[in-house]
Design a protein around this motif. Structure first.
Motif, mmCIF file in Angstrom:
data_model
loop_
_atom_site.group_PDB
_atom_site.id
_atom_site.type_symbol
_atom_site.label_atom_id
_atom_site.label_comp_id
_atom_site.label_asym_id
_atom_site.label_seq_id
_atom_site.Cartn_x
_atom_site.Cartn_y
_atom_site.Cartn_z
ATOM 1 N N CYS A 1 0.843 -1.199 0.000
ATOM 2 C CA CYS A 1 0.000 0.000 0.000
ATOM 3 C C CYS A 1 0.875 1.243 0.000
ATOM 4 O O CYS A 1 0.450 2.317 0.401
ATOM 5 C CB CYS A 1 -1.030 0.029 1.129
ATOM 6 S SG CYS A 1 -0.857 -1.093 2.457
ATOM 7 N N GLU A 2 2.096 1.091 -0.493
ATOM 8 C CA GLU A 2 3.033 2.222 -0.544
ATOM 9 C C GLU A 2 2.547 3.343 -1.456
ATOM 10 O O GLU A 2 2.953 4.487 -1.300
ATOM 11 C CB GLU A 2 4.411 1.754 -1.037
ATOM 12 C CG GLU A 2 5.148 0.834 -0.086
ATOM 13 C CD GLU A 2 5.644 1.554 1.163
ATOM 14 O OE1 GLU A 2 6.086 2.706 1.039
ATOM 15 O OE2 GLU A 2 5.579 0.964 2.249
ATOM 16 N N GLY A 3 1.693 3.008 -2.418
ATOM 17 C CA GLY A 3 1.245 4.032 -3.358
ATOM 18 C C GLY A 3 -0.016 4.753 -2.922
ATOM 19 O O GLY A 3 -0.422 5.746 -3.538
ATOM 20 N N VAL A 4 -0.630 4.276 -1.842
ATOM 21 C CA VAL A 4 -1.964 4.767 -1.481
ATOM 22 C C VAL A 4 -1.966 6.243 -1.085
ATOM 23 O O VAL A 4 -2.797 7.021 -1.563
ATOM 24 C CB VAL A 4 -2.577 3.871 -0.373
ATOM 25 C CG1 VAL A 4 -3.747 4.559 0.301
ATOM 26 C CG2 VAL A 4 -3.024 2.531 -0.963
ATOM 27 N N CYS A 5 -1.025 6.652 -0.235
ATOM 28 C CA CYS A 5 -1.031 8.041 0.253
ATOM 29 C C CYS A 5 -0.858 9.019 -0.901
ATOM 30 O O CYS A 5 -1.623 9.988 -1.031
ATOM 31 C CB CYS A 5 0.046 8.256 1.301
ATOM 32 S SG CYS A 5 -0.371 7.454 2.846
ATOM 33 N N GLU A 6 0.138 8.749 -1.743
ATOM 34 C CA GLU A 6 0.376 9.628 -2.895
ATOM 35 C C GLU A 6 -0.868 9.678 -3.787
ATOM 36 O O GLU A 6 -1.264 10.747 -4.267
ATOM 37 C CB GLU A 6 1.584 9.119 -3.698
ATOM 38 C CG GLU A 6 1.934 10.010 -4.868
ATOM 39 C CD GLU A 6 3.025 9.404 -5.768
ATOM 40 O OE1 GLU A 6 3.998 8.829 -5.245
ATOM 41 O OE2 GLU A 6 2.875 9.513 -7.002
ATOM 42 N N ALA A 7 -1.501 8.526 -3.984
ATOM 43 C CA ALA A 7 -2.700 8.472 -4.836
ATOM 44 C C ALA A 7 -3.848 9.285 -4.243
ATOM 45 O O ALA A 7 -4.557 10.004 -4.960
ATOM 46 C CB ALA A 7 -3.124 7.018 -5.041
ATOM 47 N N MET A 8 -4.023 9.222 -2.922
ATOM 48 C CA MET A 8 -5.105 9.966 -2.271
ATOM 49 C C MET A 8 -4.869 11.474 -2.425
ATOM 50 O O MET A 8 -5.798 12.236 -2.700
ATOM 51 C CB MET A 8 -5.196 9.624 -0.775
ATOM 52 C CG MET A 8 -5.327 8.158 -0.454
ATOM 53 S SD MET A 8 -6.977 7.466 -0.602
ATOM 54 C CE MET A 8 -7.721 8.030 0.894
ATOM 55 N N GLU A 9 -3.604 11.878 -2.277
ATOM 56 C CA GLU A 9 -3.286 13.303 -2.435
ATOM 57 C C GLU A 9 -3.545 13.755 -3.873
ATOM 58 O O GLU A 9 -4.128 14.821 -4.105
ATOM 59 C CB GLU A 9 -1.817 13.567 -2.078
ATOM 60 C CG GLU A 9 -1.606 13.696 -0.580
ATOM 61 C CD GLU A 9 -0.139 13.617 -0.171
ATOM 62 O OE1 GLU A 9 0.738 13.917 -1.012
ATOM 63 O OE2 GLU A 9 0.120 13.251 0.989
ATOM 64 N N ALA A 10 -3.132 12.926 -4.818
ATOM 65 C CA ALA A 10 -3.369 13.265 -6.225
ATOM 66 C C ALA A 10 -4.871 13.323 -6.501
ATOM 67 O O ALA A 10 -5.345 14.180 -7.258
ATOM 68 C CB ALA A 10 -2.699 12.238 -7.138
ATOM 69 N N GLY A 11 -5.622 12.423 -5.864
ATOM 70 C CA GLY A 11 -7.076 12.404 -6.051
ATOM 71 C C GLY A 11 -7.713 13.708 -5.583
ATOM 72 O O GLY A 11 -8.603 14.258 -6.256
ATOM 73 N N ALA A 12 -7.237 14.212 -4.440
ATOM 74 C CA ALA A 12 -7.767 15.473 -3.927
ATOM 75 C C ALA A 12 -7.478 16.602 -4.909
ATOM 76 O O ALA A 12 -8.327 17.458 -5.176
ATOM 77 C CB ALA A 12 -7.172 15.773 -2.553
ATOM 78 N N ALA A 13 -6.270 16.583 -5.478
ATOM 79 C CA ALA A 13 -5.879 17.636 -6.421
ATOM 80 C C ALA A 13 -6.626 17.515 -7.746
ATOM 81 O O ALA A 13 -7.004 18.517 -8.353
ATOM 82 C CB ALA A 13 -4.369 17.578 -6.659
ATOM 83 N N ALA A 14 -6.841 16.278 -8.184
ATOM 84 C CA ALA A 14 -7.453 16.055 -9.498
ATOM 85 C C ALA A 14 -8.978 16.021 -9.428
ATOM 86 O O ALA A 14 -9.656 15.958 -10.458
ATOM 87 C CB ALA A 14 -6.926 14.752 -10.103
ATOM 88 N N GLY A 15 -9.525 16.035 -8.214
ATOM 89 C CA GLY A 15 -10.978 16.016 -8.078
ATOM 90 C C GLY A 15 -11.589 14.668 -8.436
ATOM 91 O O GLY A 15 -12.635 14.594 -9.078
ATOM 92 N N ILE A 16 -10.915 13.592 -8.043
ATOM 93 C CA ILE A 16 -11.459 12.260 -8.297
ATOM 94 C C ILE A 16 -11.345 11.432 -7.022
ATOM 95 O O ILE A 16 -10.375 11.573 -6.264
ATOM 96 C CB ILE A 16 -10.720 11.580 -9.484
ATOM 97 C CG1 ILE A 16 -11.179 10.125 -9.670
ATOM 98 C CG2 ILE A 16 -9.212 11.620 -9.323
ATOM 99 C CD1 ILE A 16 -10.595 9.454 -10.908
#
Ligand code: AMP
Ligand code: ZN
Ligand code: FE
Ligand code: FE
Length: 274
Positions: free
Chosen positions: A42-57
């Motif tokens: 789950c090493e990618g999860v935090c970065e993905a969540m942050e990107a999701g907030a920025a990308a609106g998804i």
């Protein structure tokens, strides 16, 4: 109609897009939600969540764990897991240690035949990844010994081939317990990939349900409509919710595009209610 993809790999395992890139790709495709489900990480999860907030998804934190089912690896998807859960961290440490052992075995077997693939070099080349057979396959392609990753698997690395080495998978009950302890919901991944005849398929689904699965991935890249209809029937029979995803890996599996097959957003809502 809003649609989603609940099965996406990133560079945290054997995908070729970083977690942020994968999330932005999902946003550009117009998806309403994407789940990051890396193998044993789950090493990618935090970065993905942050990107999701920025990308609106909406980004669903996830993982794909290979569990032991009668001696073979069956894939379990864990959704809504807390990546910082101590139970999950402990489990993943065990998995990584076992993978390291197996990677060394494969490298030794290759070296005995004069094929120089070094685990340390793979780790340097893919620093954020869970190094496994896909990375060995890429190395064999680079050495000119295989024409593609698939060819490397078919001739060298798949079960039954010369350089295949088994690894011990996580016991089923332990994997379900850890997903539960990490606050997650367990879903049986791609039930047709294991190529079980019908009675075996039913038995596996029944075992998974009893162990605590709440859903089954009935929509999956390449599954034919009549097979999907059948899986939906089975999901209903075993009281499992229906989920779906592409199993996107970026250019490592170029035939698979994110967002295929079409998975409606309402399936995510049903999963959340389980
Ligand atoms: P490992 O976890 O190291 O045993 O590697 C398993 C991963 O290798 C799977 O999750 C797939 O992504 C990939 N893989 C397995 N078989 C093949 C194949 N025939 N062609 C391409 N990739 C494969
Ligand atoms: Zn993979
Ligand atoms: Fe899988
Ligand atoms: Fe996968």
């Amino acid at each position: 109609m809003r649609h989603i993809d609940l099965h996406v790999h990133t560079t945290a395992s054997d995908g070729t897009l970083t977690p942020s890139e994968a999330v932005w790709h999902a946003a550009r495709l117009g998806l309403s939600a994407v789940a990051v489900t890396d193998h044993d990480s789950c090493e990618g999860v935090c970065e993905a969540m942050e990107a999701g907030a920025a990308a609106g998804i909406e980004v669903v934190p996830g993982i794909e764990i290979s569990v032991d089912y009668q001696g073979r690896g069956v894939h379990l998807l864990g959704y809504f897991i807390d990546p910082a859960s101590p139970a999950m961290e402990h489990l993943l440490e065990l998995v990584i240690a076992e993978r390291k052992r197996r990677n060394r075995c494969m490298a030794e077997a290759l070296r005995a035949d004069g094929i120089d693939v070094r685990v340390e070099e793979l780790r340097e080349k893919y620093p954020d990844s869970v190094v496994g057979r896909p990375h060995f396959a890429a190395a064999l392609v680079e050495l000119g010994l295989a024409s593609s990753v698939k060819d490397a698997f078919d001739r060298y690395l798949s079960i039954g081939q010369k350089y295949f080495r088994p690894r011990q998978y996580i016991p089923l009950d332990e994997a379900f317990a850890v997903v539960r302890d990490a606050g997650g919901k367990a879903v049986l991944a791609h039930p047709l990939q294991y190529r079980f005849p019908e009675p075996e398929l039913l038995r596996m689904i029944s075992v998974m349900k009893d162990a605590g699965a709440v859903g089954m991935e009935c929509l999956y890249f390449g599954y034919r409509p009549e097979r999907v209809a059948h899986l939906r029937e089975l999901a209903k029979r075993f009281d499992l919710c229906v989920t779906g995803g592409s199993d996107f890996h970026g250019s490592r599996k170029p035939e698979i595009e994110m967002g295929e097959p079409f998975v409606p957003y309402e399936l995510l809502e049903e999963l959340k209610c389980r």
